[in-house]
Design a protein around this motif. Structure first.
Motif, mmCIF file in Angstrom:
data_model
loop_
_atom_site.group_PDB
_atom_site.id
_atom_site.type_symbol
_atom_site.label_atom_id
_atom_site.label_comp_id
_atom_site.label_asym_id
_atom_site.label_seq_id
_atom_site.Cartn_x
_atom_site.Cartn_y
_atom_site.Cartn_z
ATOM 1 N N LYS A 279 0.951 -1.143 -0.029
ATOM 2 C CA LYS A 279 0.228 0.020 -0.014
ATOM 3 C C LYS A 279 0.812 1.488 -0.006
ATOM 4 O O LYS A 279 0.501 2.310 0.695
ATOM 5 C CB LYS A 279 -0.942 -0.036 1.079
ATOM 6 N N LEU A 280 1.924 1.269 -0.705
ATOM 7 C CA LEU A 280 2.451 2.315 -0.831
ATOM 8 C C LEU A 280 1.950 3.561 -1.770
ATOM 9 O O LEU A 280 1.179 3.300 -2.580
ATOM 10 C CB LEU A 280 3.823 2.129 -1.807
ATOM 11 N N GLU A 281 2.253 4.723 -1.447
ATOM 12 C CA GLU A 281 1.586 5.913 -2.094
ATOM 13 C C GLU A 281 2.190 6.040 -3.463
ATOM 14 O O GLU A 281 3.390 5.824 -3.676
ATOM 15 C CB GLU A 281 1.956 7.336 -1.227
ATOM 16 N N VAL A 282 1.438 6.222 -4.258
ATOM 17 C CA VAL A 282 2.080 6.368 -5.854
ATOM 18 C C VAL A 282 2.176 8.090 -5.911
ATOM 19 O O VAL A 282 1.361 8.750 -5.956
ATOM 20 C CB VAL A 282 0.832 5.946 -6.837
ATOM 21 N N VAL A 283 3.475 8.353 -6.453
ATOM 22 C CA VAL A 283 3.684 9.633 -6.840
ATOM 23 C C VAL A 283 3.552 9.920 -8.235
ATOM 24 O O VAL A 283 4.190 9.330 -9.079
ATOM 25 C CB VAL A 283 5.322 9.786 -6.478
ATOM 26 N N LYS A 284 2.827 10.825 -8.486
ATOM 27 C CA LYS A 284 2.364 11.020 -9.901
ATOM 28 C C LYS A 284 3.610 12.085 -10.493
ATOM 29 O O LYS A 284 4.012 13.046 -9.863
ATOM 30 C CB LYS A 284 1.024 11.815 -10.109
ATOM 31 N N ASP A 285 3.944 11.776 -11.895
ATOM 32 C CA ASP A 285 4.945 12.554 -12.408
ATOM 33 C C ASP A 285 4.697 12.941 -13.869
ATOM 34 O O ASP A 285 4.719 11.800 -14.718
ATOM 35 C CB ASP A 285 6.463 11.855 -12.385
ATOM 36 N N SER A 286 4.374 14.082 -14.233
ATOM 37 C CA SER A 286 3.845 14.335 -15.679
ATOM 38 C C SER A 286 4.980 14.038 -16.513
ATOM 39 O O SER A 286 4.739 13.680 -17.785
ATOM 40 C CB SER A 286 3.197 15.650 -15.624
ATOM 41 N N ASP A 287 6.407 14.003 -16.132
ATOM 42 C CA ASP A 287 7.529 13.563 -17.199
ATOM 43 C C ASP A 287 7.368 12.446 -17.668
ATOM 44 O O ASP A 287 8.208 11.962 -18.302
ATOM 45 C CB ASP A 287 8.562 14.047 -16.467
ATOM 46 N N LEU A 288 6.565 11.508 -16.865
ATOM 47 C CA LEU A 288 6.577 10.022 -17.402
ATOM 48 C C LEU A 288 5.492 9.572 -18.300
ATOM 49 O O LEU A 288 5.151 8.839 -18.727
ATOM 50 C CB LEU A 288 6.348 9.185 -16.173
ATOM 51 N N ARG A 289 5.014 10.806 -18.914
ATOM 52 C CA ARG A 289 3.795 10.544 -19.881
ATOM 53 C C ARG A 289 4.412 9.820 -20.996
ATOM 54 O O ARG A 289 5.422 10.133 -21.470
ATOM 55 C CB ARG A 289 2.913 11.950 -20.291
ATOM 56 N N GLU A 290 3.316 9.649 -21.954
ATOM 57 C CA GLU A 290 3.800 8.889 -23.408
ATOM 58 C C GLU A 290 4.058 10.079 -24.207
ATOM 59 O O GLU A 290 3.948 11.432 -23.889
ATOM 60 C CB GLU A 290 2.338 8.189 -23.907
#
Length: 236
Positions: free
Chosen positions: A91-102
């Motif tokens: 149950k780790l927190e997911v860190v959003k990162d827009s640089d990981l986009r397609e």
């Protein structure tokens, strides 16, 4: 490329002392993947097959070494995949990162791939160009721009987690750029299947090695091994 995942059941050990182990996972399938529609930066959710794929890869990763952090593209097909993985891995927190986009695919986004030659000939020609600096009309990225964004994001995450094992959930085009960086003289990358596991060791901003490529063994008994559109030269 037949590379085997090295397992280490110690949570933190000297096994990772000189590098970050970054487990890069492509998101699960979407309805647009299944119908050959280009997504790019458009936000499309997983379909039921994609959710089952995400559960399978989450179960698989939960049996390997401890994960310190989970990063994800902010697009929902990746973020939902990451959340499912996180639910299986402590149950780790997911860190959003827009640089990981397609890759942003400009005017091609939202259109069926096999119809592009007729419906968007100019953008389609740009997409197929062998000039890696060629941008796609409508705000689309060139392959060089994608490469720079992908590698910079991996370095930033890897240097933050040196000595640890982290998961990054992203997209087919992004992962293919990482392959080109880690294996500049390697064989063609081939297709990056939905929820495939790809393991990179990041030593510093100049050294990244590939340890596992395209592993979908977790799907072999689920009935979800066949993947939809994307993850290859048509990725999007």
């Amino acid at each position: 490329m037949a590379l085997e995942f090295s397992k280490n059941n110690d949570s933190h050990s000297s096994f990772y002392s000189d590098y970050a182990e970054i487990v890069v996972v492509r998101h699960g399938e979407t309805a647009w993947n299944a119908t050959g529609k280009i997504q790019g930066h458009l936000d499309v959710e997983l379909n039921e097959t994609g959710r089952q794929q995400a559960a399978a890869v989450g179960d698989r990763l939960s049996r390997d070494s401890k994960i310190s952090a989970i990063y994800s593209s902010d697009l929902q097909r990746a973020f939902e995949t990451a959340q499912i993985i996180a639910s299986k891995c402590g149950k780790l927190e997911v860190v959003k990162d827009s640089d990981l986009r397609e890759r942003h695919l400009g005017d091609l986004q939202g259109h069926i791939y096999h119809e592009l030659a007729k419906t968007n000939p100019t953008a389609y020609k740009a997409f197929l160009s062998k000039n890696e600096d060629q941008e796609i009309p409508g705000g689309g990225e060139s392959l060089v721009q994608l490469f720079d964004r992908s590698t910079s994001a991996l370095v930033r995450i890897g240097l933050k987690h040196k000595g640890e094992r982290v998961v990054v959930v992203t997209h087919g085009g992004f992962i293919r750029a990482l392959y080109k960086w880690a294996c500049p003289n390697g064989r063609p990358a081939g297709k990056v299947l939905n929820t495939s596991v790809n393991v990179f060791h990041l030593y510093d901003e100049y050294k990244c090695t590939l340890k596992v490529w395209g592993d979908v063994s977790h799907l072999s008994e689920t009935g979800f091994l066949q993947s939809g559109f994307g993850g290859d030269r048509t990725s999007g």
